[in-house]
Scaffold this motif. Sequence first.
Motif, mmCIF file in Angstrom:
data_model
loop_
_atom_site.group_PDB
_atom_site.id
_atom_site.type_symbol
_atom_site.label_atom_id
_atom_site.label_comp_id
_atom_site.label_asym_id
_atom_site.label_seq_id
_atom_site.Cartn_x
_atom_site.Cartn_y
_atom_site.Cartn_z
ATOM 1 N N UNK A 185 18.557 -15.182 10.729
ATOM 2 C CA UNK A 185 19.732 -14.875 11.514
ATOM 3 C C UNK A 185 20.131 -13.415 11.334
ATOM 4 N N UNK A 186 20.838 -12.880 12.324
ATOM 5 C CA UNK A 186 21.280 -11.485 12.257
ATOM 6 C C UNK A 186 22.751 -11.407 12.660
ATOM 7 N N UNK A 187 23.488 -10.615 11.942
ATOM 8 C CA UNK A 187 24.849 -10.288 12.367
ATOM 9 C C UNK A 187 24.785 -9.168 13.379
ATOM 10 N N UNK A 188 25.626 -9.206 14.390
ATOM 11 C CA UNK A 188 25.751 -8.069 15.293
ATOM 12 C C UNK A 188 26.570 -6.973 14.635
ATOM 13 N N UNK A 189 26.499 -5.765 15.185
ATOM 14 C CA UNK A 189 27.223 -4.640 14.593
ATOM 15 C C UNK A 189 28.733 -4.879 14.622
ATOM 16 N N UNK A 190 29.207 -5.526 15.657
ATOM 17 C CA UNK A 190 30.652 -5.738 15.777
ATOM 18 C C UNK A 190 31.177 -6.745 14.764
ATOM 19 N N UNK A 191 30.279 -7.527 14.152
ATOM 20 C CA UNK A 191 30.698 -8.537 13.181
ATOM 21 C C UNK A 191 30.773 -7.988 11.767
ATOM 22 N N UNK A 192 30.395 -6.741 11.586
ATOM 23 C CA UNK A 192 30.363 -6.178 10.234
ATOM 24 C C UNK A 192 31.777 -6.060 9.652
ATOM 25 N N UNK A 193 31.914 -6.420 8.405
ATOM 26 C CA UNK A 193 33.194 -6.289 7.704
ATOM 27 C C UNK A 193 33.021 -5.212 6.636
ATOM 28 N N UNK A 194 33.654 -4.071 6.828
ATOM 29 C CA UNK A 194 33.471 -2.937 5.931
ATOM 30 C C UNK A 194 32.263 -2.106 6.333
ATOM 31 N N UNK A 195 31.835 -1.245 5.441
ATOM 32 C CA UNK A 195 30.718 -0.347 5.746
ATOM 33 C C UNK A 195 30.121 0.173 4.438
ATOM 34 N N UNK A 196 28.897 0.721 4.490
ATOM 35 C CA UNK A 196 28.271 1.212 3.266
ATOM 36 C C UNK A 196 29.058 2.373 2.653
ATOM 37 N N UNK B 54 23.709 5.763 6.017
ATOM 38 C CA UNK B 54 23.544 6.168 4.625
ATOM 39 C C UNK B 54 24.187 5.178 3.664
ATOM 40 N N UNK B 55 23.521 5.000 2.527
ATOM 41 C CA UNK B 55 23.987 4.109 1.475
ATOM 42 C C UNK B 55 24.004 4.868 0.150
ATOM 43 N N UNK B 56 25.015 4.602 -0.664
ATOM 44 C CA UNK B 56 24.986 5.073 -2.044
ATOM 45 C C UNK B 56 24.207 4.016 -2.849
ATOM 46 N N UNK C 40 32.146 6.265 8.503
ATOM 47 C CA UNK C 40 32.993 6.681 7.386
ATOM 48 C C UNK C 40 33.695 8.005 7.648
ATOM 49 N N UNK C 41 33.744 8.444 8.912
ATOM 50 C CA UNK C 41 34.346 9.730 9.277
ATOM 51 C C UNK C 41 35.732 9.487 9.864
ATOM 52 N N UNK D 208 15.815 1.426 2.146
ATOM 53 C CA UNK D 208 16.194 0.356 1.223
ATOM 54 C C UNK D 208 15.045 -0.624 1.012
ATOM 55 N N UNK D 209 14.939 -1.134 -0.205
ATOM 56 C CA UNK D 209 13.959 -2.171 -0.529
ATOM 57 C C UNK D 209 14.659 -3.245 -1.349
ATOM 58 N N UNK D 210 14.078 -4.430 -1.337
ATOM 59 C CA UNK D 210 14.667 -5.552 -2.068
ATOM 60 C C UNK D 210 14.744 -5.244 -3.559
ATOM 61 N N UNK D 211 15.828 -5.704 -4.172
ATOM 62 C CA UNK D 211 16.021 -5.517 -5.606
ATOM 63 C C UNK D 211 16.886 -4.331 -5.964
ATOM 64 N N UNK D 212 17.258 -3.512 -4.987
ATOM 65 C CA UNK D 212 18.073 -2.337 -5.275
ATOM 66 C C UNK D 212 19.558 -2.665 -5.214
ATOM 67 N N UNK D 213 20.336 -1.866 -5.929
ATOM 68 C CA UNK D 213 21.786 -2.042 -5.967
ATOM 69 C C UNK D 213 22.428 -0.970 -5.097
ATOM 70 N N UNK D 214 23.214 -1.399 -4.103
ATOM 71 C CA UNK D 214 23.950 -0.438 -3.276
ATOM 72 C C UNK D 214 25.442 -0.728 -3.417
ATOM 73 N N UNK D 215 26.270 0.088 -2.769
ATOM 74 C CA UNK D 215 27.719 -0.035 -2.900
ATOM 75 C C UNK D 215 28.349 -0.145 -1.519
ATOM 76 N N UNK D 216 29.374 -0.989 -1.443
ATOM 77 C CA UNK D 216 29.961 -1.365 -0.161
ATOM 78 C C UNK D 216 31.474 -1.177 -0.196
ATOM 79 N N UNK D 217 32.045 -0.718 0.926
ATOM 80 C CA UNK D 217 33.488 -0.533 1.048
ATOM 81 C C UNK D 217 34.066 -1.616 1.946
#
Length: 376
Positions: free
Chosen positions: A290-301, A368-370, A251-252, A317-326
């Motif tokens: 299954x796992x996505x590779x880093x290069x397959x990511x669309x957007x970022x936290x 980092x995640x918001x 995000x820099x 992070x733990x299951x059930x939490x709400x995060x935000x994505x760009x």
Amino acid sequence: MPPRKQILHFAIDARGEKLPRVPKSRRPERAAVNALRALLEQHDHIVQEIDGQNDFGEDLHVTFTEDHQVTGDMIKVQVKGGNSWRRAGGYGVPVGHHASTWADGNVPVFCVVHDPESDVLYWANATKQLLEARRDREALTTITVNSTNQLDDASLAAFVLQARQYANRYQGNQALRIRLGEMAGVEFEASDLVVHFVNRWGEDLIFWQRQAEGFATLLHSDLDWEPRCIWPEALRVTNLRVIGPVPMVADVILDEAELMWLTACFEATGWARRPLPDREPAERGAADRGEYGFSARVGWPSAKVTSRRELVTAKELVAGERIYWLSQRWNERGRLVSEVWESVEAPGAVCVRFDQLMMADTFWPAERFARRRREA
């Protein structure tokens, strides 16, 4: 005003002549110096006491020995004794007008306080505290001597090791990384790969790669030296609204020179991001995820913080939490964490499944995640 040890108190004898009087502070001060000197000399270290007429914030010069051999490692010590130095949680030694000489001298200065009631010595690295305060743009007036830093026969070897390492911090090829670490407020290990860059605006950037970690850390003076987790696939050119296409890492926002520098850093340190040969890979679960590779990511936290959000790392992070994505167009949306587990394909990374999707995104543990604040 002359140093306190030069101030003489007088009494009048029967003939009306002035006689020097020993100040009350001399006894606890001498007890402190004697206690420290006896401890050091008992373990064969060399102690040179500074004459009171030449005392400018230093009472002792200590040269360390190893296996009865004199080393070239030396420190200076300001010694205090008595109850007046007690503070909450320990003790305090006033800096006075010694700030520049204690911080910028070629030999580090340590403060040692002797508690007369318990007959115990305590220590603090005055030079280190002053340099840390300077980096934070603070004017330190008192050296904090923590009550946990006790100095006795049992703890002396650990103290000597720390003091010698600090005294050697500017010797050889370690000098640059120590300077950079003090500037950024971090401590680099001897095996870390550290690269420094100054951009056209005079801002400092540090590329920090630990061995066997799949990600690197970017330290940037314009970001107040807050560590940012970066990885090769995070280097990209993003089309931002109004601005247009700009180079970025995670995000820099970068400029072209910074992008080229980071590209070269990643290229030169690729070998260090490989897992250690003796590291056992994580076992796959009963249900193969299954796992996505880093290069397959669309957007970022998203790292945008509001009154209802807080910043956390991927490993928190733990299951059930709400995060935000760009998205790639900087549109933000909320996502629900469904599951978190350790990556099999990228040892050390964290996999996170969102919104009950069949596949997961992979993150380095320091990303980092918001996150929406938890209810109290």
